[in-house]
Design a protein around this motif. Sequence first.
Motif, mmCIF file in Angstrom:
data_model
loop_
_atom_site.group_PDB
_atom_site.id
_atom_site.type_symbol
_atom_site.label_atom_id
_atom_site.label_comp_id
_atom_site.label_asym_id
_atom_site.label_seq_id
_atom_site.Cartn_x
_atom_site.Cartn_y
_atom_site.Cartn_z
ATOM 1 N N ALA A 96 -87.832 61.498 -52.458
ATOM 2 C CA ALA A 96 -86.979 60.512 -54.014
ATOM 3 C C ALA A 96 -88.098 60.612 -55.220
ATOM 4 C CB ALA A 96 -86.058 59.133 -53.699
ATOM 5 N N ILE A 97 -87.809 60.994 -56.737
ATOM 6 C CA ILE A 97 -87.857 60.733 -57.807
ATOM 7 C C ILE A 97 -87.096 60.452 -59.405
ATOM 8 C CG2 ILE A 97 -90.364 62.709 -56.693
ATOM 9 C CD1 ILE A 97 -88.589 64.294 -59.082
ATOM 10 N N VAL A 98 -88.226 59.944 -59.553
ATOM 11 C CA VAL A 98 -87.061 59.648 -61.300
ATOM 12 C C VAL A 98 -87.811 61.202 -61.534
ATOM 13 C CG1 VAL A 98 -86.707 58.386 -63.351
ATOM 14 C CG2 VAL A 98 -87.476 57.621 -61.108
ATOM 15 N N VAL A 99 -86.214 61.792 -62.350
ATOM 16 C CA VAL A 99 -86.334 62.297 -63.798
ATOM 17 C C VAL A 99 -85.791 61.977 -65.052
ATOM 18 C CG1 VAL A 99 -85.483 64.549 -64.646
ATOM 19 C CG2 VAL A 99 -86.221 64.372 -62.126
ATOM 20 N N GLY A 100 -86.244 61.322 -66.211
ATOM 21 C CA GLY A 100 -86.434 60.482 -67.784
ATOM 22 C C GLY A 100 -87.210 61.188 -68.798
ATOM 23 N N GLY A 101 -86.305 60.809 -69.429
ATOM 24 C CA GLY A 101 -87.117 61.038 -70.770
ATOM 25 C C GLY A 101 -86.176 60.732 -71.827
ATOM 26 N N THR A 102 -86.438 60.974 -72.626
ATOM 27 C CA THR A 102 -85.385 60.651 -74.155
ATOM 28 C C THR A 102 -84.786 61.842 -75.063
ATOM 29 O OG1 THR A 102 -87.325 59.150 -74.292
ATOM 30 C CG2 THR A 102 -86.163 59.887 -76.287
ATOM 31 N N LEU A 103 -83.662 60.715 -75.112
ATOM 32 C CA LEU A 103 -82.901 62.370 -76.094
ATOM 33 C C LEU A 103 -83.181 62.028 -77.867
ATOM 34 C CD1 LEU A 103 -80.640 64.928 -75.798
ATOM 35 C CD2 LEU A 103 -79.072 62.793 -75.917
ATOM 36 N N ASP A 151 -79.477 52.419 -76.190
ATOM 37 C CA ASP A 151 -80.351 52.334 -77.347
ATOM 38 C C ASP A 151 -81.591 52.743 -77.634
ATOM 39 O OD1 ASP A 151 -77.424 51.299 -77.115
ATOM 40 O OD2 ASP A 151 -78.463 48.623 -77.045
ATOM 41 N N GLU A 152 -82.668 53.423 -76.761
ATOM 42 C CA GLU A 152 -83.231 53.802 -77.269
ATOM 43 C C GLU A 152 -83.979 55.565 -77.049
ATOM 44 O OE1 GLU A 152 -83.565 50.861 -74.736
ATOM 45 O OE2 GLU A 152 -83.714 49.994 -76.581
ATOM 46 N N GLY A 153 -82.313 55.926 -77.037
ATOM 47 C CA GLY A 153 -82.304 56.995 -76.092
ATOM 48 C C GLY A 153 -82.639 57.857 -75.110
ATOM 49 N N ARG A 154 -83.512 56.882 -74.005
ATOM 50 C CA ARG A 154 -83.912 57.173 -72.673
ATOM 51 C C ARG A 154 -82.734 57.529 -71.608
ATOM 52 N NH1 ARG A 154 -87.830 57.857 -70.913
ATOM 53 N NH2 ARG A 154 -88.206 57.351 -68.840
ATOM 54 N N PHE A 155 -83.122 58.324 -71.123
ATOM 55 C CA PHE A 155 -81.796 59.067 -69.799
ATOM 56 C C PHE A 155 -82.887 58.910 -68.620
ATOM 57 C CE2 PHE A 155 -83.862 62.985 -71.236
ATOM 58 C CZ PHE A 155 -83.723 63.579 -70.705
ATOM 59 N N GLU A 156 -82.522 58.439 -67.258
ATOM 60 C CA GLU A 156 -82.884 58.388 -65.840
ATOM 61 C C GLU A 156 -82.114 58.845 -65.082
ATOM 62 O OE1 GLU A 156 -86.238 55.547 -65.193
ATOM 63 O OE2 GLU A 156 -84.718 54.808 -63.963
ATOM 64 N N PHE A 157 -82.618 60.167 -64.039
ATOM 65 C CA PHE A 157 -81.779 60.101 -62.579
ATOM 66 C C PHE A 157 -83.196 59.997 -61.714
ATOM 67 C CE2 PHE A 157 -80.461 62.380 -65.933
ATOM 68 C CZ PHE A 157 -78.634 62.977 -65.189
ATOM 69 N N TRP A 158 -82.373 59.387 -60.601
ATOM 70 C CA TRP A 158 -82.933 59.671 -58.957
ATOM 71 C C TRP A 158 -82.446 60.746 -58.681
ATOM 72 C CZ3 TRP A 158 -87.246 56.789 -57.181
ATOM 73 C CH2 TRP A 158 -86.887 55.483 -57.571
ATOM 74 N N PRO A 188 -79.029 57.185 -78.821
ATOM 75 C CA PRO A 188 -78.152 55.876 -78.344
ATOM 76 C C PRO A 188 -77.432 56.444 -77.803
ATOM 77 C CG PRO A 188 -77.753 55.472 -80.319
ATOM 78 C CD PRO A 188 -78.654 56.922 -80.525
ATOM 79 N N ASP A 189 -75.933 57.125 -77.791
ATOM 80 C CA ASP A 189 -75.163 57.436 -76.901
ATOM 81 C C ASP A 189 -74.870 58.451 -76.151
ATOM 82 O OD1 ASP A 189 -74.693 57.819 -79.616
ATOM 83 O OD2 ASP A 189 -72.921 56.626 -80.350
ATOM 84 N N ALA A 190 -75.372 59.542 -76.215
ATOM 85 C CA ALA A 190 -75.371 60.867 -75.399
ATOM 86 C C ALA A 190 -75.020 60.623 -73.735
ATOM 87 C CB ALA A 190 -76.150 61.413 -75.861
ATOM 88 N N CYS A 191 -74.789 61.517 -73.294
ATOM 89 C CA CYS A 191 -74.749 62.006 -71.743
ATOM 90 C C CYS A 191 -74.940 62.905 -71.512
ATOM 91 C CB CYS A 191 -72.963 61.794 -71.682
ATOM 92 S SG CYS A 191 -72.188 61.637 -69.679
ATOM 93 N N ILE A 192 -76.190 62.783 -70.789
ATOM 94 C CA ILE A 192 -76.613 64.087 -69.778
ATOM 95 C C ILE A 192 -76.855 64.597 -68.292
ATOM 96 C CG2 ILE A 192 -79.147 64.940 -69.619
ATOM 97 C CD1 ILE A 192 -79.110 64.280 -72.258
ATOM 98 N N GLU A 193 -75.826 65.585 -68.088
ATOM 99 C CA GLU A 193 -75.599 65.685 -67.329
ATOM 100 C C GLU A 193 -76.708 66.731 -66.459
ATOM 101 O OE1 GLU A 193 -71.261 65.384 -66.886
ATOM 102 O OE2 GLU A 193 -71.968 67.199 -66.973
ATOM 103 N N ILE A 194 -77.414 66.715 -64.794
ATOM 104 C CA ILE A 194 -78.154 67.686 -64.030
ATOM 105 C C ILE A 194 -77.856 68.088 -63.222
ATOM 106 C CG2 ILE A 194 -79.894 66.824 -65.309
ATOM 107 C CD1 ILE A 194 -81.031 65.433 -62.505
ATOM 108 N N ARG A 245 -91.747 63.569 -66.591
ATOM 109 C CA ARG A 245 -90.648 62.770 -67.444
ATOM 110 C C ARG A 245 -90.857 64.178 -68.240
ATOM 111 N NH1 ARG A 245 -89.837 58.828 -71.362
ATOM 112 N NH2 ARG A 245 -89.850 59.347 -73.457
ATOM 113 N N HIS A 246 -89.402 64.459 -69.254
ATOM 114 C CA HIS A 246 -88.943 65.325 -69.940
ATOM 115 C C HIS A 246 -88.396 64.940 -71.197
ATOM 116 C CE1 HIS A 246 -88.089 69.431 -71.223
ATOM 117 N NE2 HIS A 246 -87.522 69.617 -71.030
#
Length: 194
Positions: free
Chosen positions: A48-55, A103-110, A64-70, A178-179
């Motif tokens: 398991a890894i984290v894929v995360g970044g900022t929009l 609120d900082e535009g961050r998204f994160e997935f395991w 701050p209020d977006a939705c990301i799907e992978i 990180r992306h």
Amino acid sequence: MTDTSSARARRGAPPLEATAGQTIGPFFAFGLQYPKMHQVAFPHSPGAIVVGGTLLDGAGAPIPDACIEIWGADTDGSVSRARGARRRDDHTFTGFGRSFTTDEGRFEFWTRNPGAAPGKAPFFAVVVFARGLPDKLHTRIYLPENASELDADPLLASLDEGDRATLIATRTPEGHLRHDIRLQGEKETVFLAF
């Protein structure tokens, strides 16, 4: 009953005009949110890894209020075909995840590092939903390893070096990815037309 274009034409009625797309948000929680939606793989499972970044917007400010799907293949390149991809049982790799930005535009997935499909470098398919966008945006996040696979990938091979760089993640010392995704401006992410 649906009034199709062919039915309208038979009656001599003018064709209907297509309507513009509608912007979405910021109310993503209604109908989109479900438990553990950002856990494509259980956080404590092997690999398991984290894929995360900022929009980011065109000025470089976080959104701050977006939705990301992978969507991503498993480590062996297989695509999950299991039913119930939104039910998280802490064991099954689902291939699909959804994350709201903070609120900082961050998204994160395991998730796990995806395996390669034949003729392509390993990547995550990504969809971005945000206010102000009349339609969703499609892009990819590629793993940074294996330069020969990246060079041979049909999409990446069609891009110049600067555009190509907007699709390739950075590996952290912990092995995570990180992306950042930039909607406009300098280093704008390459988006795909569907």
